[in-house]
Motif scaffolding. Structure first.
Motif, PDB file in Angstrom:
ATOM      1  N   TYR A   1       0.867  -1.177   0.000  1.00  0.00           N
ATOM      2  CA  TYR A   1       0.000   0.000   0.000  1.00  0.00           C
ATOM      3  C   TYR A   1       0.902   1.225   0.000  1.00  0.00           C
ATOM      4  O   TYR A   1       1.819   1.334   0.818  1.00  0.00           O
ATOM      5  N   VAL A   2       0.671   2.153  -0.918  1.00  0.00           N
ATOM      6  CA  VAL A   2       1.488   3.347  -1.011  1.00  0.00           C
ATOM      7  C   VAL A   2       0.583   4.561  -0.858  1.00  0.00           C
ATOM      8  O   VAL A   2      -0.438   4.662  -1.530  1.00  0.00           O
ATOM      9  N   GLU A   3       0.957   5.464   0.047  1.00  0.00           N
ATOM     10  CA  GLU A   3       0.194   6.691   0.260  1.00  0.00           C
ATOM     11  C   GLU A   3       1.176   7.828   0.442  1.00  0.00           C
ATOM     12  O   GLU A   3       2.146   7.699   1.196  1.00  0.00           O
ATOM     13  N   GLY A   4       0.946   8.921  -0.244  1.00  0.00           N
ATOM     14  CA  GLY A   4       1.820  10.078  -0.107  1.00  0.00           C
ATOM     15  C   GLY A   4       1.472  10.871   1.141  1.00  0.00           C
ATOM     16  O   GLY A   4       0.303  11.055   1.456  1.00  0.00           O
ATOM     17  N   VAL A   5       2.471  11.313   1.880  1.00  0.00           N
ATOM     18  CA  VAL A   5       2.255  12.136   3.069  1.00  0.00           C
ATOM     19  C   VAL A   5       3.206  13.325   3.013  1.00  0.00           C
ATOM     20  O   VAL A   5       4.234  13.291   2.345  1.00  0.00           O
ATOM     21  N   VAL A   6       2.818  14.385   3.717  1.00  0.00           N
ATOM     22  CA  VAL A   6       3.669  15.567   3.803  1.00  0.00           C
ATOM     23  C   VAL A   6       4.396  15.512   5.136  1.00  0.00           C
ATOM     24  O   VAL A   6       3.775  15.430   6.184  1.00  0.00           O
ATOM     25  N   GLY A   7       5.705  15.511   5.105  1.00  0.00           N
ATOM     26  CA  GLY A   7       6.484  15.473   6.335  1.00  0.00           C
ATOM     27  C   GLY A   7       7.003  14.083   6.634  1.00  0.00           C
ATOM     28  O   GLY A   7       6.664  13.107   5.968  1.00  0.00           O
ATOM     29  N   GLN A   8       7.807  13.995   7.663  1.00  0.00           N
ATOM     30  CA  GLN A   8       8.421  12.740   8.084  1.00  0.00           C
ATOM     31  C   GLN A   8       7.731  12.234   9.345  1.00  0.00           C
ATOM     32  O   GLN A   8       7.454  13.013  10.252  1.00  0.00           O
ATOM     33  N   PRO A   9       7.486  10.936   9.456  1.00  0.00           N
ATOM     34  CA  PRO A   9       6.939  10.417  10.708  1.00  0.00           C
ATOM     35  C   PRO A   9       7.974  10.496  11.826  1.00  0.00           C
ATOM     36  O   PRO A   9       9.153  10.256  11.601  1.00  0.00           O
ATOM     37  N   ALA A  10       7.515  10.857  13.016  1.00  0.00           N
ATOM     38  CA  ALA A  10       8.411  10.921  14.170  1.00  0.00           C
ATOM     39  C   ALA A  10       8.222   9.705  15.067  1.00  0.00           C
ATOM     40  O   ALA A  10       9.174   9.141  15.574  1.00  0.00           O
ATOM     41  N   SER A  11       6.957   9.310  15.287  1.00  0.00           N
ATOM     42  CA  SER A  11       6.654   8.170  16.147  1.00  0.00           C
ATOM     43  C   SER A  11       5.403   7.487  15.627  1.00  0.00           C
ATOM     44  O   SER A  11       4.416   8.151  15.319  1.00  0.00           O
ATOM     45  N   LEU A  12       5.436   6.170  15.532  1.00  0.00           N
ATOM     46  CA  LEU A  12       4.266   5.434  15.073  1.00  0.00           C
ATOM     47  C   LEU A  12       3.570   4.700  16.213  1.00  0.00           C
ATOM     48  O   LEU A  12       2.650   3.930  15.985  1.00  0.00           O
ATOM     49  N   ASN A  13       4.018   4.935  17.453  1.00  0.00           N
ATOM     50  CA  ASN A  13       3.317   4.409  18.614  1.00  0.00           C
ATOM     51  C   ASN A  13       2.029   5.225  18.745  1.00  0.00           C
ATOM     52  O   ASN A  13       2.087   6.445  18.902  1.00  0.00           O
ATOM     53  N   PRO A  14       0.843   4.594  18.673  1.00  0.00           N
ATOM     54  CA  PRO A  14      -0.408   5.360  18.621  1.00  0.00           C
ATOM     55  C   PRO A  14      -0.702   6.197  19.862  1.00  0.00           C
ATOM     56  O   PRO A  14      -1.542   7.090  19.803  1.00  0.00           O
ATOM     57  N   LEU A  15       0.001   5.959  20.961  1.00  0.00           N
ATOM     58  CA  LEU A  15      -0.206   6.776  22.152  1.00  0.00           C
ATOM     59  C   LEU A  15       0.767   7.950  22.247  1.00  0.00           C
ATOM     60  O   LEU A  15       0.636   8.795  23.126  1.00  0.00           O
ATOM     61  N   PHE A  16       1.727   7.999  21.337  1.00  0.00           N
ATOM     62  CA  PHE A  16       2.743   9.054  21.377  1.00  0.00           C
ATOM     63  C   PHE A  16       2.931   9.704  20.003  1.00  0.00           C
ATOM     64  O   PHE A  16       4.051   9.916  19.558  1.00  0.00           O
ATOM     65  N   LEU A  17       1.861  10.019  19.335  1.00  0.00           N
ATOM     66  CA  LEU A  17       1.938  10.605  18.001  1.00  0.00           C
ATOM     67  C   LEU A  17       2.303  12.081  18.110  1.00  0.00           C
ATOM     68  O   LEU A  17       1.803  12.791  18.976  1.00  0.00           O
ATOM     69  N   GLU A  18       3.182  12.538  17.211  1.00  0.00           N
ATOM     70  CA  GLU A  18       3.689  13.901  17.313  1.00  0.00           C
ATOM     71  C   GLU A  18       3.180  14.841  16.236  1.00  0.00           C
ATOM     72  O   GLU A  18       3.213  16.047  16.409  1.00  0.00           O
ATOM     73  N   ASN A  19       2.753  14.320  15.095  1.00  0.00           N
ATOM     74  CA  ASN A  19       2.306  15.200  14.011  1.00  0.00           C
ATOM     75  C   ASN A  19       1.238  14.484  13.169  1.00  0.00           C
ATOM     76  O   ASN A  19       0.910  13.327  13.420  1.00  0.00           O
TER      77      ASN A  19
END
Length: 200
Positions: A42-60
Motif C-alpha cells: 500500500y502506497v500513500e503520499g504524506v507531507v512530512g516525516q513520521p516521528a513516532s508510530l506508537n499510537p499513544l505518542f503521536l507527534e504530528n
C-alpha cells in the motif's frame, strides 16, 4: 456533392449507432467483480516525516495518518462521525450510563502472529492512566478516572465515576501489544525501536 455528403453522414451515424449498441450489449452481459487479494504493498503520499508510530505518542499529522493504518481501537469513527465497532465487536452500557462492557473480537492477530486479547486492551489503558504518560493528555484525563477490569480474555469492563456522554468517542485510540511492550516503563515507550517499526 450534397448527395455524397449525405451518404457519408448516414454511414458514419450508422457506424456510431452500431458501436454504441455493441457497448450496451457487452455491459449488460458481462460484469467485472474486483476481489481483494492478501498481501501486496500500500502506497500513500504524506507531507512530512513520521516521528513516532506508537499510537499513544503521536507527534504530528503524518504520525496520525500512518498509525491509523497500522493500529485499531476498541471503536472507530465512521466517515459520517458515528462510533462503530473495531476491535470490540459489541458493547453494552449500564442503565446508569457509568459501566461499559466491551466484547472483543476473537479473530484478530498482531502482525507477529500473536493473538489479540483483553490483556492488550488493559495494558494500553494502564499506559494512559500512568501519571508519567505525556502523550494525549485529554485522552489520559478521561481514562485516569475510570476503573478498568478484565472480565475474561475477550471482555473488558470500564466503570466511570459519573456518566459521560461522549465516552465512546474516547475508545478509538490504537491498542498496543502487551507481549512486546509490557516489560518497559511508560517513560521508555516513546524511545523504543517499536515507535519506528511497529507491530500492529
Amino acid at each position: 456533392m450534397a448527395r455524397y455528403l449525405r451518404w457519408q453522414t448516414l454511414i458514419a451515424a450508422s457506424g456510431i449507432m452500431l458501436f454504441l449498441s455493441v457497448l450496451v450489449s457487452l455491459s449488460q452481459n458481462s460484469t467485472t467483480t474486483l476481489v481483494a487479494q492478501r498481501g501486496g504493498t500500500y502506497v500513500e503520499g504524506v507531507v512530512g516525516q513520521p516521528a513516532s508510530l506508537n499510537p499513544l505518542f503521536l507527534e504530528n499529522q503524518t504520525d496520525h495518518d500512518i498509525a491509523a493504518l497500522v493500529f485499531s481501537g476498541l471503536t472507530r469513527l465512521s466517515v459520517d462521525g458515528r462510533i462503530e465497532p473495531d476491535l470490540a465487536r459489541t458493547w453494552e452500557i449500564s442503565d446508569d450510563q457509568m459501566t461499559y462492557t466491551f466484547h472483543l473480537r476473537d479473530d484478530v492477530f498482531w502482525h507477529d502472529g500473536n493473538p489479540f486479547s483483553a490483556v492488550d486492551v488493559l495494558y494500553t489503558i494502564r499506559v494512559l492512566q500512568d501519571f508519567t504518560y505525556d502523550g494525549d493528555l485529554a485522552l489520559a484525563e478521561v481514562w485516569r478516572t475510570a476503573r478498568v477490569e478484565m472480565v475474561d480474555p475477550l471482555t473488558i469492563r470500564v466503570t466511570l465515576p459519573q456518566p459521560y456522554a461522549p465516552f465512546l468517542s474516547f475508545t478509538a485510540f490504537g491498542i498496543l501489544p502487551e507481549h512486546l511492550l509490557g516489560g518497559f516503563s511508560v517513560a521508555e515507550l516513546p524511545h523504543l525501536p517499536f515507535s519506528r517499526h511497529p507491530i500492529g
